[in-house]
Design a protein around this motif. Structure first.
Motif, PDB file in Angstrom:
ATOM      1  N   SER A  98      11.207 -10.224  -2.449  1.00 45.32           N
ATOM      2  CA  SER A  98      11.239  -9.665  -1.102  1.00 45.32           C
ATOM      3  C   SER A  98       9.861  -9.181  -0.675  1.00 45.32           C
ATOM      4  CB  SER A  98      12.245  -8.503  -1.045  1.00 45.32           C
ATOM      5  OG  SER A  98      12.232  -7.891   0.224  1.00 45.32           O
ATOM      6  N   ALA A  99       9.154  -8.528  -1.580  1.00 47.81           N
ATOM      7  CA  ALA A  99       7.820  -8.026  -1.255  1.00 47.81           C
ATOM      8  C   ALA A  99       6.864  -9.158  -0.908  1.00 47.81           C
ATOM      9  CB  ALA A  99       7.267  -7.227  -2.437  1.00 47.81           C
ATOM     10  N   ARG A 100       6.915 -10.250  -1.664  1.00 46.41           N
ATOM     11  CA  ARG A 100       5.991 -11.365  -1.406  1.00 46.41           C
ATOM     12  C   ARG A 100       6.391 -12.127  -0.147  1.00 46.41           C
ATOM     13  NH1 ARG A 100       2.682  -8.727  -3.230  1.00 46.41           N
ATOM     14  NH2 ARG A 100       1.224 -10.419  -2.777  1.00 46.41           N
ATOM     15  N   MET A 101       7.688 -12.225   0.120  1.00 46.88           N
ATOM     16  CA  MET A 101       8.152 -12.936   1.316  1.00 46.88           C
ATOM     17  C   MET A 101       7.810 -12.183   2.598  1.00 46.88           C
ATOM     18  SD  MET A 101      11.882 -14.098  -0.133  1.00 46.88           S
ATOM     19  CE  MET A 101      12.545 -14.416   1.479  1.00 46.88           C
ATOM     20  N   ASN A 102       7.659 -10.871   2.500  1.00 45.82           N
ATOM     21  CA  ASN A 102       7.430 -10.056   3.686  1.00 45.82           C
ATOM     22  C   ASN A 102       5.964  -9.733   3.922  1.00 45.82           C
ATOM     23  OD1 ASN A 102      10.036  -9.360   5.073  1.00 45.82           O
ATOM     24  ND2 ASN A 102      10.601  -8.802   2.979  1.00 45.82           N
ATOM     25  N   GLN A 103       5.068 -10.530   3.353  1.00 51.04           N
ATOM     26  CA  GLN A 103       3.665 -10.399   3.691  1.00 51.04           C
ATOM     27  C   GLN A 103       3.440 -10.871   5.133  1.00 51.04           C
ATOM     28  OE1 GLN A 103       0.910 -11.327   0.089  1.00 51.04           O
ATOM     29  NE2 GLN A 103       2.630 -12.736  -0.086  1.00 51.04           N
ATOM     30  N   SER A 145       2.670   0.447  16.457  1.00 54.17           N
ATOM     31  CA  SER A 145       3.523   1.127  15.474  1.00 54.17           C
ATOM     32  C   SER A 145       4.056   0.135  14.449  1.00 54.17           C
ATOM     33  CB  SER A 145       4.689   1.818  16.190  1.00 54.17           C
ATOM     34  OG  SER A 145       4.225   2.809  17.071  1.00 54.17           O
ATOM     35  N   GLY A 146       4.496  -1.036  14.947  1.00 58.80           N
ATOM     36  CA  GLY A 146       5.008  -2.057  14.040  1.00 58.80           C
ATOM     37  C   GLY A 146       3.941  -2.574  13.092  1.00 58.80           C
ATOM     38  N   ALA A 147       2.743  -2.797  13.603  1.00 61.34           N
ATOM     39  CA  ALA A 147       1.645  -3.283  12.764  1.00 61.34           C
ATOM     40  C   ALA A 147       1.277  -2.246  11.710  1.00 61.34           C
ATOM     41  CB  ALA A 147       0.441  -3.624  13.634  1.00 61.34           C
ATOM     42  N   THR A 148       1.310  -0.978  12.079  1.00 59.96           N
ATOM     43  CA  THR A 148       1.011   0.091  11.114  1.00 59.96           C
ATOM     44  C   THR A 148       2.078   0.148  10.026  1.00 59.96           C
ATOM     45  OG1 THR A 148      -0.083   1.388  12.845  1.00 59.96           O
ATOM     46  CG2 THR A 148       0.611   2.562  10.850  1.00 59.96           C
ATOM     47  N   TYR A 149       3.332   0.042  10.439  1.00 53.50           N
ATOM     48  CA  TYR A 149       4.448   0.009   9.481  1.00 53.50           C
ATOM     49  C   TYR A 149       4.288  -1.163   8.513  1.00 53.50           C
ATOM     50  CZ  TYR A 149       9.083  -1.644   8.007  1.00 53.50           C
ATOM     51  OH  TYR A 149      10.135  -2.138   7.298  1.00 53.50           O
ATOM     52  N   GLN A 150       3.937  -2.329   9.032  1.00 48.69           N
ATOM     53  CA  GLN A 150       3.756  -3.516   8.195  1.00 48.69           C
ATOM     54  C   GLN A 150       2.603  -3.320   7.224  1.00 48.69           C
ATOM     55  OE1 GLN A 150       5.544  -6.214   7.848  1.00 48.69           O
ATOM     56  NE2 GLN A 150       4.148  -7.480   6.637  1.00 48.69           N
ATOM     57  N   TRP A 151       1.495  -2.764   7.705  1.00 46.21           N
ATOM     58  CA  TRP A 151       0.309  -2.557   6.862  1.00 46.21           C
ATOM     59  C   TRP A 151       0.619  -1.588   5.724  1.00 46.21           C
ATOM     60  CZ3 TRP A 151      -2.832   1.756   5.863  1.00 46.21           C
ATOM     61  CH2 TRP A 151      -4.025   1.475   5.195  1.00 46.21           C
ATOM     62  N   LEU A 152       1.288  -0.498   6.039  1.00 52.68           N
ATOM     63  CA  LEU A 152       1.617   0.500   5.016  1.00 52.68           C
ATOM     64  C   LEU A 152       2.590  -0.076   3.986  1.00 52.68           C
ATOM     65  CD1 LEU A 152       2.038   3.671   7.259  1.00 52.68           C
ATOM     66  CD2 LEU A 152       0.196   3.224   5.621  1.00 52.68           C
ATOM     67  N   ALA A 153       3.568  -0.856   4.463  1.00 51.64           N
ATOM     68  CA  ALA A 153       4.548  -1.449   3.549  1.00 51.64           C
ATOM     69  C   ALA A 153       3.882  -2.463   2.624  1.00 51.64           C
ATOM     70  CB  ALA A 153       5.672  -2.106   4.343  1.00 51.64           C
ATOM     71  N   GLU A 154       2.970  -3.266   3.152  1.00 49.11           N
ATOM     72  CA  GLU A 154       2.259  -4.238   2.319  1.00 49.11           C
ATOM     73  C   GLU A 154       1.388  -3.541   1.280  1.00 49.11           C
ATOM     74  OE1 GLU A 154       0.723  -8.131   3.587  1.00 49.11           O
ATOM     75  OE2 GLU A 154       1.106  -7.430   5.627  1.00 49.11           O
ATOM     76  N   ARG A 155       0.741  -2.464   1.692  1.00 49.70           N
ATOM     77  CA  ARG A 155      -0.088  -1.720   0.733  1.00 49.70           C
ATOM     78  C   ARG A 155       0.770  -1.167  -0.397  1.00 49.70           C
ATOM     79  NH1 ARG A 155      -3.449   3.656   2.377  1.00 49.70           N
ATOM     80  NH2 ARG A 155      -1.308   4.452   2.483  1.00 49.70           N
ATOM     81  N   SER A 156       1.945  -0.666  -0.064  1.00 48.69           N
ATOM     82  CA  SER A 156       2.867  -0.159  -1.079  1.00 48.69           C
ATOM     83  C   SER A 156       3.315  -1.289  -2.005  1.00 48.69           C
ATOM     84  CB  SER A 156       4.073   0.485  -0.405  1.00 48.69           C
ATOM     85  OG  SER A 156       5.038   0.896  -1.360  1.00 48.69           O
ATOM     86  N   ASP A 157       3.602  -2.453  -1.437  1.00 47.73           N
ATOM     87  CA  ASP A 157       4.025  -3.603  -2.248  1.00 47.73           C
ATOM     88  C   ASP A 157       2.937  -4.020  -3.232  1.00 47.73           C
ATOM     89  OD1 ASP A 157       6.491  -3.746  -1.049  1.00 47.73           O
ATOM     90  OD2 ASP A 157       5.914  -5.281   0.404  1.00 47.73           O
ATOM     91  N   ARG A 158       1.692  -3.999  -2.770  1.00 50.11           N
ATOM     92  CA  ARG A 158       0.590  -4.394  -3.666  1.00 50.11           C
ATOM     93  C   ARG A 158       0.467  -3.424  -4.832  1.00 50.11           C
ATOM     94  NH1 ARG A 158      -1.907  -5.735   1.334  1.00 50.11           N
ATOM     95  NH2 ARG A 158      -2.917  -3.685   1.440  1.00 50.11           N
ATOM     96  N   GLN A 159       0.712  -2.146  -4.567  1.00 46.64           N
ATOM     97  CA  GLN A 159       0.631  -1.144  -5.629  1.00 46.64           C
ATOM     98  C   GLN A 159       1.811  -1.250  -6.594  1.00 46.64           C
ATOM     99  OE1 GLN A 159       0.443   2.440  -3.277  1.00 46.64           O
ATOM    100  NE2 GLN A 159      -1.778   2.316  -2.996  1.00 46.64           N
ATOM    101  N   ASN A 160       2.984  -1.510  -6.048  1.00 43.94           N
ATOM    102  CA  ASN A 160       4.196  -1.557  -6.871  1.00 43.94           C
ATOM    103  C   ASN A 160       4.348  -2.869  -7.631  1.00 43.94           C
ATOM    104  OD1 ASN A 160       5.011   1.018  -6.031  1.00 43.94           O
ATOM    105  ND2 ASN A 160       6.092   0.198  -4.243  1.00 43.94           N
ATOM    106  N   PHE A 161       3.820  -3.960  -7.050  1.00 44.79           N
ATOM    107  CA  PHE A 161       3.994  -5.281  -7.659  1.00 44.79           C
ATOM    108  C   PHE A 161       2.649  -5.999  -7.763  1.00 44.79           C
ATOM    109  CE2 PHE A 161       7.805  -4.368  -5.005  1.00 44.79           C
ATOM    110  CZ  PHE A 161       8.711  -4.138  -6.028  1.00 44.79           C
ATOM    111  N   PRO A 162       1.769  -5.554  -8.669  1.00 39.62           N
ATOM    112  CA  PRO A 162       0.466  -6.222  -8.827  1.00 39.62           C
ATOM    113  C   PRO A 162       0.636  -7.612  -9.428  1.00 39.62           C
ATOM    114  CG  PRO A 162       0.802  -4.602 -10.572  1.00 39.62           C
ATOM    115  CD  PRO A 162       1.945  -4.429  -9.609  1.00 39.62           C
ATOM    116  N   ALA A 163      -0.361  -8.445  -9.239  1.00 39.50           N
ATOM    117  CA  ALA A 163      -0.319  -9.805  -9.768  1.00 39.50           C
ATOM    118  C   ALA A 163      -0.211  -9.778 -11.289  1.00 39.50           C
ATOM    119  CB  ALA A 163      -1.567 -10.566  -9.344  1.00 39.50           C
TER     120      ALA A 163
END
Length: 332
Positions: free
Chosen positions: A218-223, A21-39
């Motif tokens: 915060s998004a980059r630190m929480n990868q 469950s934790g790994a799924t939560y982390q994966w979904l949050a990272e995917r959202s971060d990539r969409q919200n904060f592109p390079a």
């Protein structure tokens, strides 16, 4: 015994379920971060890694920003665009930081310098360069200049580290505890625990920075790989600050040393007392003076209202130091 066996099996199943469950939560949050904060910049393939380089503005000389330990291009956010107003300026991310892919080993200063050199060549960032290094980045840009001096026309050190600080600075008692916590963090971060409890976000609370920058940091630190990268960067850099010889001379290279000037304070989180902070600060100032003496063409500026991260606390001083050097170099 059967009941105990069932309890153990049940506990194992529960732990596996929580981990998934934790790994799924982390994966979904990272995917959202990539969409919200592109390079914001571009990615280049260097040494088999996708490295991020963000160049803005036009003009010469071009300013190259080298961030401090475990920091990437976002750490320059408050000075990046203002510098781009009057010249070209490039910030980048070492492997695993902000938008660059992670690698599988610690890197020393030589590797960092050579990789940056290859990245600038791949991106065709040519012509005269001013190297700006903050904290550990100061050691890295001095190594870059030693190995690739062509086209380097100036250097600015922002509260730079010193090649002998590992032997000369008082070491906090909580260092071993910090290392153990960091090792634990590398295991828990991919499971979403670090993100869920805002473990790393607390580092940002001491700085008055815009909300949008705080969210991106915060998004980059929480990868998932951030704690592992912090561990590798810390390990690699530790070998660079225990030199028997002092830093190499820069000759007559134009040099500005910008140092912190705010009165040091205790930090209970890391077990640092006020007396310890004052002793460490005094030795740091001595080493800053030694960095000033590396060039016969140097200036020393003190950020009276800043601690270590001057580009967050008094960004205008960094911008002005760069602008003054650019103007002087153009006039010559």
């Amino acid at each position: 015994m059967k009941i105990l066996k069932k309890l153990v099996i049940g506990l194992i199943i529960l732990l596996i379920g929580l981990a998934l469950s934790g790994a799924t939560y982390q994966w979904l949050a990272e995917r959202s971060d990539r969409q919200n904060f592109p390079a914001p910049g571009s990615l280049y393939s260097i040494d088999g890694l996708q490295l991020h380089l963000d160049c803005r503005g036009t003009g010469s000389p071009v300013v190259i920003l080298e961030a401090g330990l475990t920091s990437g291009s976002l750490s320059w956010d408050l000075v990046h665009d203002p510098i781009a107003v009057f010249t070209r300026v490039c910030a980048y991310d070492r492997p695993g930081l902000d938008w660059s892919e992670p690698m599988d080993h610690p890197a020393g200063a030589e590797e960092v310098a050579d990789r940056l050199h290859r990245l600038l060549n791949a991106a065709e960032v040519s012509g005269p360069r001013i190297l700006v290094g903050m904290s550990a980045g100061g050691v890295y840009v001095r190594e870059f200049y030693r190995r690739h001096p062509d086209n380097v026309v100036g250097m600015i050190l922002v509260d730079s580290s010193h090649e002998q600080q590992g032997m000369r600075l008082p070491q906090p008692e909580g260092e071993q505890t910090f290392r153990r916590m960091l090792a634990l963090c590398t295991w828990l971060q991919p499971l979403g625990v670090v993100r869920a409890f805002n473990v790393l976000d607390g580092q940002l609370s001491q700085y008055e920075i815009p909300a949008d920058l705080r969210a991106r940091l915060s998004a980059r630190m929480n990868q998932s790989h951030t704690c592992a990268v912090i561990q590798d960067e810390t390990t690699g850099f530790a070998t660079e600050v225990r030199d028997m010889e002092p830093p190499a001379s820069l000759g007559s290279l134009p040099l500005v040393v910008l140092s912190q000037g705010k009165k040091p304070e205790a930090n209970e989180q890391f077990g640092i007392t006020e007396a310890f902070a004052i002793a460490q600060f005094a030795q740091w100032q001595i080493m800053q003076q030694e960095l000033v003496a590396l060039s016969s063409n140097s200036r020393h500026l003190v950020a009276e209202r800043s601690g270590h991260v001057i580009q967050f606390e008094q960004p205008e001083l960094v911008i002005q130091a760069v602008a003054t050097m650019v103007t002087a170099l153009r006039s010559h």
